[in-house]
Design a protein around this motif. Structure first.
Motif, PDB file in Angstrom:
ATOM      1  N   ASP A 277       0.827  -1.200   0.000  1.00  0.00           N
ATOM      2  CA  ASP A 277       0.000   0.000   0.000  1.00  0.00           C
ATOM      3  C   ASP A 277       0.863   1.252   0.000  1.00  0.00           C
ATOM      4  O   ASP A 277       0.649   2.179  -0.802  1.00  0.00           O
ATOM      5  N   GLU A 278       1.865   1.290   0.874  1.00  0.00           N
ATOM      6  CA  GLU A 278       2.728   2.470   0.947  1.00  0.00           C
ATOM      7  C   GLU A 278       3.429   2.712  -0.387  1.00  0.00           C
ATOM      8  O   GLU A 278       3.520   3.853  -0.864  1.00  0.00           O
ATOM      9  N   TRP A 279       3.903   1.638  -0.986  1.00  0.00           N
ATOM     10  CA  TRP A 279       4.609   1.770  -2.267  1.00  0.00           C
ATOM     11  C   TRP A 279       3.655   2.210  -3.378  1.00  0.00           C
ATOM     12  O   TRP A 279       3.993   3.079  -4.193  1.00  0.00           O
ATOM     13  N   LEU A 280       2.459   1.615  -3.420  1.00  0.00           N
ATOM     14  CA  LEU A 280       1.495   1.992  -4.456  1.00  0.00           C
ATOM     15  C   LEU A 280       1.126   3.464  -4.363  1.00  0.00           C
ATOM     16  O   LEU A 280       1.007   4.158  -5.379  1.00  0.00           O
ATOM     17  N   VAL A 281       0.935   3.943  -3.136  1.00  0.00           N
ATOM     18  CA  VAL A 281       0.597   5.353  -2.951  1.00  0.00           C
ATOM     19  C   VAL A 281       1.725   6.238  -3.480  1.00  0.00           C
ATOM     20  O   VAL A 281       1.488   7.246  -4.146  1.00  0.00           O
ATOM     21  N   ALA A 282       2.970   5.844  -3.204  1.00  0.00           N
ATOM     22  CA  ALA A 282       4.103   6.625  -3.700  1.00  0.00           C
ATOM     23  C   ALA A 282       4.162   6.634  -5.217  1.00  0.00           C
ATOM     24  O   ALA A 282       4.696   7.569  -5.821  1.00  0.00           O
TER      25      ALA A 282
END
Length: 301
Positions: A277-282
């Motif tokens: 999730d954190e990576w996708l948001v970035a």
């Protein structure tokens, strides 16, 4: 979670979906022997913000069987047809675990315009097969055709759940029962795995790493590798080959969940979802989250 049936390439496919009834922005591909429904803990995390889908590949879960042979190229063509049905207009994020990672990565290189972000969950560890293994593989395949594997019948879902929990001790008893119900269906005399037993046959074709590398070099989507720190699958290839494969991906991040094995969505679903999730948001995917994992970042090449 709700279910959807799609007819693609002459077969009926089952698709598990979460969130609103709209084209998915994220699609997950399961590994060998698994099915889309077992991604539920991860998908519920994302579906609060965007529609998510996880199809059962041919011969797995509730999708139709297509034996007597399962050729890997068909999984790629199936995915192409499924994505055309699920999200014909917009690129989407694609997550693949194990076998699903191989499918997803090849598809992302063959149809780069269709994939906005790519996530590889403990995958791309299949060893290259030397050419001199071909005669033995073909002979073995012919022997298997004469005596194909049969489906095993279990007494009930609890019996299967007990076996699953022994293989995957990180699963609680209720979660193991959920997996058992996703993997199996009722038959006369008990229950049996929905997976076509012909998947247990080892086909005659050899894996050529060079072919996969040529396709991976065509990927334009940013790619995240999430590895299980306790996974035995990573030992199938040496570090030099691992690095050589990952160098094919132009924009790549590597992350590891230390205490998880190969089945990341079984062993550490919350950490796995948060990392992705954190990576996708970035990368521009909607939503937010926290990541509790060891991270190594690689600048675009």
């Amino acid at each position: 979670m709700h279910s959807r049936r799609l007819h693609c390439r002459g077969l009926d496919f089952h698709v598990a979906q979460w969130g609103e009834n709209a084209p998915p922005q994220l699609v997950l591909l399961h590994g060998w022997g698994d099915c889309g429904a077992t991604f539920a803990p991860l998908c519920a995390h994302w579906a609060r913000r965007a529609p998510v889908a996880a199809p059962d590949m041919r011969g797995f879960g509730q999708s139709a069987h297509s034996g007597p042979h399962y050729w890997f190229a068909d999984y790629i063509a199936d995915l192409d047809a499924l994505l055309d049905a699920l999200s014909p207009a917009q690129p989407l994020a694609l997550v693949g675990h194990s076998m699903g990672a191989q499918i997803a990565s090849l598809y992302a290189g063959i149809r780069p315009e269709r994939i906005s972000q790519l996530v590889i969950l403990d995958g791309l560890f299949l060893p290259d097969t030397p050419s001199d293994q071909a005669p033995k593989r073909y002979r073995s395949w012919l022997h298997q055709l004469q005596d194909p594997p049969q489906a095993r019948v279990y007494a009930d879902f609890h019996s299967l759940a007990t076996r699953i929990q022994k293989q995957h001790p990180s699963l609680s008893a209720p979660r193991a029962l959920e997996v058992a119900r996703a993997w199996a269906g009722e038959v006369d005399g008990g229950i049996q795995l929905r997976m076509d037993p012909l998947h247990r046959m080892r086909g005659p074709l050899l894996f050529r790493a060079a072919e996969s590398k040529a396709i991976w070099q065509q990927i334009t989507a940013p790619t995240l590798f999430v590895d299980g720190g306790q996974s035995a699958f990573a030992q199938a290839i040496d570090h030099t080959e691992r690095d050589d494969r990952r160098a094919c991906f132009r924009r790549r991040d590597d992350r590891m969940i230390k205490d998880a094995g190969h089945m990341l969505h079984f062993d550490a679903p919350e950490q796995t979802a948060a990392c992705i999730d954190e990576w996708l948001v970035a990368q521009g995917w909607p939503g937010g989250g926290a990541c509790d994992a060891t991270t190594q970042l690689h600048a675009p090449t």
